[in-house]
Design an enzyme around this catalytic site. Sequence first.
Site, PDB file in Angstrom:
ATOM      1  CE1 TYR A   1      -3.393  -2.588   0.681  1.00 30.88           C
ATOM      2  CE2 TYR A   1      -4.631  -0.785   0.962  1.00 30.88           C
ATOM      3  CZ  TYR A   1      -4.540  -2.029   0.623  1.00 30.88           C
ATOM      4  OH  TYR A   1      -5.761  -2.820   0.481  1.00 30.88           O
TER       5      TYR A   1
ATOM      6  CE  LYS B   1       1.635 -17.190  -2.676  1.00 28.24           C
ATOM      7  NZ  LYS B   1       1.383 -18.385  -3.423  1.00 28.24           N
TER       8      LYS B   1
ATOM      9  CG  ASP C   1      -1.920 -19.916  -1.796  1.00 25.37           C
ATOM     10  OD1 ASP C   1      -1.348 -20.168  -0.883  1.00 25.37           O
ATOM     11  OD2 ASP C   1      -1.532 -20.524  -3.053  1.00 25.37           O
TER      12      ASP C   1
ATOM     13  CG  ASP D   1      -8.221  -5.150   1.126  1.00 24.07           C
ATOM     14  OD1 ASP D   1      -9.078  -4.511   1.787  1.00 24.07           O
ATOM     15  OD2 ASP D   1      -7.884  -4.982  -0.172  1.00 24.07           O
TER      16      ASP D   1
ATOM     17  CG  ASP E   1     -13.526  -7.425   1.375  1.00 29.87           C
ATOM     18  OD1 ASP E   1     -13.846  -6.638   2.415  1.00 29.87           O
ATOM     19  OD2 ASP E   1     -14.023  -7.020   0.254  1.00 29.87           O
TER      20      ASP E   1
HETATM   21  C1  IPM Z   1     -10.707  -1.664   3.421  1.00 31.95           C
HETATM   22  C2  IPM Z   1     -10.742  -0.806   2.221  1.00 31.95           C
HETATM   23  C3  IPM Z   1      -9.431   0.066   1.714  1.00 31.95           C
HETATM   24  C4  IPM Z   1      -8.473  -0.846   1.631  1.00 31.95           C
HETATM   25  C5  IPM Z   1      -9.800   0.856   0.417  1.00 31.95           C
HETATM   26  C6  IPM Z   1     -10.983   1.762   0.625  1.00 31.95           C
HETATM   27  C7  IPM Z   1      -8.471   1.689   0.381  1.00 31.95           C
HETATM   28  O1  IPM Z   1     -10.952  -1.912   0.951  1.00 31.95           O
HETATM   29  O2  IPM Z   1     -10.529  -0.971   4.446  1.00 31.95           O
HETATM   30  O3  IPM Z   1     -10.647  -2.757   3.398  1.00 31.95           O
HETATM   31  O4  IPM Z   1      -8.119  -1.259   0.697  1.00 31.95           O
HETATM   32  O5  IPM Z   1      -7.598  -1.043   2.661  1.00 31.95           O
HETATM   33 MG    MG Z   2     -10.999  -3.862   1.707  1.00 33.12          MG
END
Ligand code: IPM
Ligand code: MG
Length: 366
Positions: free
Chosen positions: A141, A192, A225, A249, A253
């Site tokens: 990042y 990884k 993975d 990240d 999700d």
């Molecule tokens: C998160 C989001 C952010 C990230 C974006 C909005 C920059 O996806 O907080 O998970 O990638 O960290």
């Molecule tokens: Mg995210």
Amino acid sequence: MATPTLLILPGDGIGPEVMAEVRKVIGWFGANGRPFTVEEELVGGCAYDAHGAAISDAAMEKAQAADAVLLAAVGGPKWDKVPYDVRPEAGLLRLRKDLELFANLRPAKCFDALADFSSLKRELVEGLDILIVRELTGGVYFGEPKTITDLGNGQKRAIDTQVYDSFEIERISAVAFEMARVRDKRVCSMEKRNVMKSGVLWNEVVQQTHDARFPDVELSHMLADAGGMQLVRAPKQFDVIVTDNLFGDMLSDVAAMLTGSLGMLPSASLGAPDPKTGRRKALYEPVHGSAPDIAGQGKANPIACILSFAMALRYSFDAGADADRLEAAVERVLADGLRTADLIGPGGGKAVTTSEMGDAIVAALG
Ligand code: IPM
Ligand code: MG
């Protein structure tokens, strides 16, 4: 004791709607012996529209001074074409970087009332309670160089840099081990190392930190993975997962969706404790995004943002009992069958708007 300050950043899309419900909850606590001084600022696309930057210096100063920052969501198609440096997400990344919020805690907990709503079978997610600890101020990042160069032969080259120093790995793994100590005492580290040097170092430093400081916690390692695969195969095998910024990240999700809806998941981003006061800088935000497609229609689920405030109560204000009370109120409302649009599915339930959900949670607080 001085009244603690909260900086509220509603942001874009559904952000202002869900934050309005958090304001009701803050109001309830204020009326019941836990007042906050609340300030509000712009972040994301709305800040760009107002000041030409994704967050202004004045808002950053308030964020530095606040006892905790509460952010809802940033971004949307309206700002697809704005310059990269001032895109809405840059505001969020500046907050994380300038406040040095290296530790991102993303709990994924399955509420009983929503177990049938997960994309996995009930038995795989019932009682699920895992915590992803994501490194938040390093890795790809922020690594330099980060460029797109014209090679002059009709080709372009894009470079992102994945970089970690050992101190960054040590401090995030220490947070994961500390969290595990008050949970089920198990940490799984994901990287990884089979293709990345940063993965080799990650693996080594997490192991050393464990051996030197946290031998009482059980540590395992998984390739990221395979970790993603195990998260959807048998998620309950995990207690705490510690991983880098990018893997965290993605894996968070995945973990969020196991619980039924992205609209349920809170997060906390913490800095190092101040050596004098012990206080950590902190930003609390839902895992979900700004969902511009449903903004302004009363369809958004305010629970992730409300639960983020519960995390603020727990981690910034030493108010664990109040956090428990708020979480219990959310659980009760879900058990009563109230459902925002994202939660309408198996089992039916009573459809409510964003604002009705907020009102019900406040009512359930007592
Ligand atoms: C998160 C989001 C952010 C990230 C974006 C909005 C920059 O996806 O907080 O998970 O990638 O960290
Ligand atoms: Mg995210």
